[in-house]
Design an enzyme around this catalytic site. Structure first.
Site, PDB file in Angstrom:
ATOM      1  N   HIS A  36      -6.478  -1.685  15.203  1.00  0.00           N
ATOM      2  CA  HIS A  36      -6.684  -0.963  13.946  1.00  0.00           C
ATOM      3  C   HIS A  36      -6.509  -1.908  12.750  1.00  0.00           C
ATOM      4  O   HIS A  36      -7.374  -1.991  11.877  1.00  0.00           O
ATOM      5  CB  HIS A  36      -5.696   0.209  13.862  1.00  0.00           C
ATOM      6  N   GLU A  37      -5.404  -2.620  12.727  1.00  0.00           N
ATOM      7  CA  GLU A  37      -5.148  -3.503  11.573  1.00  0.00           C
ATOM      8  C   GLU A  37      -6.159  -4.640  11.543  1.00  0.00           C
ATOM      9  O   GLU A  37      -6.622  -5.039  10.477  1.00  0.00           O
ATOM     10  CB  GLU A  37      -3.716  -4.053  11.618  1.00  0.00           C
TER      11      GLU A  37
ATOM     12  N   GLU B 285       0.839  -1.194   0.000  1.00  0.00           N
ATOM     13  CA  GLU B 285       0.000   0.000   0.000  1.00  0.00           C
ATOM     14  C   GLU B 285       0.878   1.249   0.000  1.00  0.00           C
ATOM     15  O   GLU B 285       1.838   1.303   0.764  1.00  0.00           O
ATOM     16  CB  GLU B 285      -0.901   0.041   1.231  1.00  0.00           C
TER      17      GLU B 285
ATOM     18  N   GLU C  13      -2.332  -3.849   7.063  1.00  0.00           N
ATOM     19  CA  GLU C  13      -3.416  -4.814   7.265  1.00  0.00           C
ATOM     20  C   GLU C  13      -3.535  -5.910   6.215  1.00  0.00           C
ATOM     21  O   GLU C  13      -4.630  -6.442   6.017  1.00  0.00           O
ATOM     22  CB  GLU C  13      -4.738  -4.037   7.305  1.00  0.00           C
ATOM     23  N   ASN C  14      -2.450  -6.291   5.533  1.00  0.00           N
ATOM     24  CA  ASN C  14      -2.517  -7.343   4.514  1.00  0.00           C
ATOM     25  C   ASN C  14      -3.410  -8.504   4.964  1.00  0.00           C
ATOM     26  O   ASN C  14      -3.303  -8.962   6.091  1.00  0.00           O
ATOM     27  CB  ASN C  14      -1.119  -7.888   4.244  1.00  0.00           C
TER      28      ASN C  14
END
Ligand code: ARG
Ligand code: ZN
Length: 854
Positions: free
Chosen positions: A292-293, A116, A259-260
């Site tokens: 968050h992730e 990203e 966050e993959n």
């Protein structure tokens, strides 16, 4: 060249499946990609695949070698394709020399990826845009000894050994995803395993991969992950959807974490913690970033962004979700204050600069520059306003509809607001202005009371000052939480819905004029301008039922006192007596919430203060703030010291109550440190501390109060932690943010330290970042030497890691409020940067904007 939001075109082709194979090798890493391509609609446009820094070896179309294609530095273009076809692409890359930490790179002996926003194109030729969703099958080949773990997204479906000491693992991700969520990791780690059973009974293996020898420091992260998984089920009915969830901690990482799908990659400082090495704040950040992730799995992965202009669709929403989670895990008020500080210190500053942009930007040169406090944190405030306007139940209805409509899709911010709107049968057209308009709205408030009728009238004007990117501003839909405080301590609250540029609100039934607290819980990301008496401010600070309003009133008292001592001046009549009355009131009231008390005796940061006034008078603002500190100390020192001693305890545990006590105690020490007994108490706390929070608290107090013991304690600290870079970063940061005449030669020394490494973003941020962002006297040295230093350093850093360079250039671009002499010097540095022939897009975009060149 800039890309524009309104130029969006849907992709001419979709790639439904991708089969990747990686042969990881230090000399040359071979990547093979097999794409199953489908033309979208009837057209004869070519397929233009993005690619950067790749060596193309061969292309095949439906199994046959293809000779006709167009190749540039940025793309591989194939023409005359059938409606459906298979394209095979063989490329070579060099991860070991990739210092940008974007794409596939090798650092500290492991391979890892960061895609990203647009890093996948550095791995292979592909449609590198978030609205192309594909199913991934990934096979990784590597030396078995050095890389026993070969990880990618989804489920491990096969593996095997080869003769030459290599092994391979095959992964398959059953979910369609955009390529920015692709991840690969290869290395040798310590692995922690736990499991979580979802509410519908799926047993999920949780695996955490950390550097060898660090396993014990991973427990808190894993515990946090379980809390986050549970919380999302309870609050939003959102469950995890794979059988495995992996988190890998790496030392070289540009941001916090990523966050993959099924394979998060984290900056190790947001994973590793134990009481000896991590502070309460570190524990907090880990819990919050892990959450968050994890939350991105739904808000980001299952529903993703159509294009990068929509970034706030996933980031604003996910930040809001992680904020709510943190509030539920600890103190809602203290968390709210933390969120507000970010907005007031950094987001308002962004609005005031040439980088001002709406939460959904219109124009972007380098997408990495738009992972900003505006997109993230103001974005979260916009979501929060929806939550306030619709109530938690209405918000939940909206979320449900959003997933019902859009699961598996790549969508826009409008799609999100439409779901909120349709689920609640209201019209949010005006609310959408928050997405298109940049800048910090200002509310000017006047209060009138007719004693004979008991009628209170609030006249509120809203006005958004123009920003450098937009000259026209519209009125916004703003929820304003109001609290009417009566003399007897009772209070009522209300939410005002502002929609016009001027609105009158009339409310009667008051015997006596109430004290009105506005913007409770910081109900909107705006500035409030109103004339309040010292008495009213004290009433709010000491008696409001809204913890945020109490803190905010105290901050106003401190700020206005400080400004009154500078050429900016203040329209409020805050005197020394107001300050002492506030302190006495706070300390005598035996406040139960120690963390809130700590916040309430903490002065606004210089960064926050700057955003409240038209001009930043460096010397005068700093000395005014210091003067207020001295006033506070000379008045409250005996009380502070008594409290400080009363709060001592041992046996560290990361709990809300212990954290609150340590926070208060360390804030008290900040004040006490500058008194006669200060040195002794600081040294004592340092020596007796059994945890990093109190150790660092002592060092910070010593640094701030310029204690003689500072250097001695610092070298002791360095001796203890010299082999532990994450801990040493705290030491680097303390040195670099210290006020001292010879700070620049100290910076040179720090960068000569054995553990310093220009290629590691954490190190660079703790030395150079701390100086540029937090050493405002050093950075803003009158002779311009601080600017010079940063400018020269960035020139070098930009060649290594443009993303990090572009972050650190921020303070140099925020020259707008400074004095003429400093502005000239800052701009000279910016011009010098721009003179660089091969300046990165990242730095170019911010520097040229800040010089008004575009
Ligand atoms: N999506 C990641 C997160 O919010 C951050 C990615 C930042 N990427 C970047 N290029 N700056 O956790
Ligand atoms: Zn995020």
């Amino acid at each position: 060249t800039a890309k524009r939001r309104l130029d969006y075109q849907p992709p001419a082709y979709q790639i439904h499946d991708i089969e990747l194979s990686f042969n990881l090798d230090d000399e040359v890493t071979k990547v093979k990609s097999l794409l199953h391509v489908f033309k979208q609609g009837d057209h004869d446009q070519p397929l233009k695949l993005d690619g950067e820094n790749l060596t193309l070896i061969e292309v095949k179309l439906n199994g046959k070698s293809l000779q006709q294609y167009e190749l540039t530095d940025e793309a591989l273009t194939l023409s005359n394709l059938p409606d459906e076809c298979f394209i095979e692409i063989y490329t070579e890359i060099d991860p070991a020399s990739n210092k940008t930490l974007e794409g596939l790179y090798k650092a500290s002996g492991s391979y890892c990826t960061q895609c990203e926003a647009e890093g996948f194109r550095k791995i292979t030729y592909f449609l590198d845009r978030p609205d192309v969703l594909s199913k991934y099958t990934v096979t990784i080949y590597a030396d078995k000894k050095r890389y026993p773990y070969l990880l990618s997204n989804g489920n491990k479906i096969d593996s095997g050994d080869l003769e030459d000491g290599k092994h391979w693992v095959k992964w398959q991700d059953p979910f369609f995803k955009p390529c920015y969520l692709f991840a690969l990791v290869a290395g040798d780690f310590d692995k922690l395993t736990q499991s979580f059973t979802t509410s519908s009974g799926r047993k999920v293996a949780l695996e955490l991969y950390v550097d060898k020898g660090m396993a014990h420091r991973g427990e808190h992260a894993l515990a946090s992950l379980k809390k986050a998984m549970k919380w999302d089920e309870v609050v939003f009915d959102l469950e995890y959807d794979l059988d495995i969830y992996m988190v890998v901690a790496v030392d070289f990482f540009n941001m916090g974490a990523m966050e993959n799908k099924g394979l998060n990659v984290f900056n190790s400082k947001y994973v590793l913690a134990d009481s000896q090495t991590a502070t309460d704040e570190d524990y907090f950040n880990i819990e919050s970033v892990i959450a968050h992730e994890y939350f991105h799995n739904w808000t980001g992965n299952r529903v993703t962004c159509r294009d990068w202009f929509q970034l706030s669709l996933k980031e604003g929403l996910t930040v809001f979700r992680d904020q709510q989670f943190s509030a539920d895990m600890g103190s809602p008020v203290v968390n709210r204050i933390k969120n507000v500080k970010v907005i007031r210190e950094h987001q308002f500053a962004e609005d005031a600069s040439a980088m001002a942009h709406p939460i959904r930007p219109d124009e972007v040169i380098e997408m990495n520059n738009f992972y900003t406090v505006t997109v993230y944190d103001k974005g979260a405030e916009v979501i929060r306003m929806l939550h306030t306007l619709l109530t938690p139940a209405g918000f939940k209805r909206g979320i449900d509809l959003y997933f019902k409509r859009h699961d598996g899709q790549a969508v826009t911010c409008d799609d999100f607001v439409n779901a909120m709107q349709d689920a609640n049968s209201i019209n949010l057209d005006q609310f959408k202005v928050w997405y298109e308009q940049s800048g910090t709205p200002e509310l000017t408030v006047e209060q009138d009371f007719a004693a004979d009728t008991g009628t209170l009238t609030l006249t509120i004007q809203q006005h958004t000052p123009v920003t450098l990117d937009q000259s026209q501003k519209k009125p916004l839909y703003i929820p304003v939480r109001v609290e009417y405080l009566a003399n007897d301590g009772s209070s009522t609250t209300d939410i005002i819905h502002l929609t016009q540029s001027q609105q009158k609100l009339v409310r009667d039934g008051f015997d006596v004029e109430p004290t009105v607290a506005l913007l409770g819980d910081f109900s909107a990301p705006v500035k409030v301008i109103r004339t309040l008496s010292a008495e009213s401010l004290l009433t709010i600070a000491l008696h409001s039922n809204d913890g945020f309003s109490r803190w905010d009133a105290a901050q106003t008292i401190y700020s206005q006192f400080i400004h009154s001592l500078t050429p900016n001046g203040s329209t409020l009549a805050i005197t020394q007596e107001t300050i002492t009355a506030l302190l006495d009131g706070l300390l005598e009231s035996a406040m139960e919430d120690q963390a809130l008390l700590a916040e309430m005796i903490t002065l606004p940061s210089v960064e926050t203060l700057v955003q409240q006034v038209p001009k930043y008078y460096v010397e005068s603002l700093h000395s005014a703030r210091e003067k207020l500190e001295r006033i506070i100390i000379s008045h409250a020192q005996p009380m502070f010291e008594k409290q400080y001693h009363g709060l001592a305890f041992t046996n560290y545990d990361y709990t809300p109550s212990q954290t609150a006590t340590r926070k208060l105690r360390n804030q008290l020490l900040m004040y006490i440190a500058s008194t006669e007994q200060g040195e002794e108490l600081v040294t004592q706390q340092f020596m007796q501390s059994d945890n990093m929070t109190d150790t660092l608290g002592a060092l910070k107090a010593a640094q701030h109060a310029k204690c003689k013991c500072f250097d001695k304690l610092m070298s002791q600290f360095e001796e203890t932690w010299r082999a532990d870079p994450i801990v040493l970063d705290k030491w680097f940061a303390l040195h670099a943010s210290r006020q001292s005449e010879d700070i620049l030669s100290r910076l040179d020394l720090l960068m000569g330290h054995q553990q310093f490494n220009h290629e590691n973003p954490n190190r660079v941020r703790s030395v150079i970042g701390s100086f540029a962002f937090f050493n405002s006297t050093g950075f803003h040295a009158k002779d311009g030497s601080g600017y010079r230093y940063i400018g020269q350093y960035l020139q070098k850093l930009d060649k290594i890691n443009p993303q990090v360079a572009s972050r650190i250039v921020t303070p140099l671009t925020q020259w707008q409020k400074l004095d003429e002499e400093r502005i000239v010097k800052m701009k000279a540095e910016l011009v010098r940067l721009l003179d660089n022939k091969d300046l990165s897009n990242d730095v170019y975009e911010k520097v040229s904007k800040s010089l008004g060149y575009q």
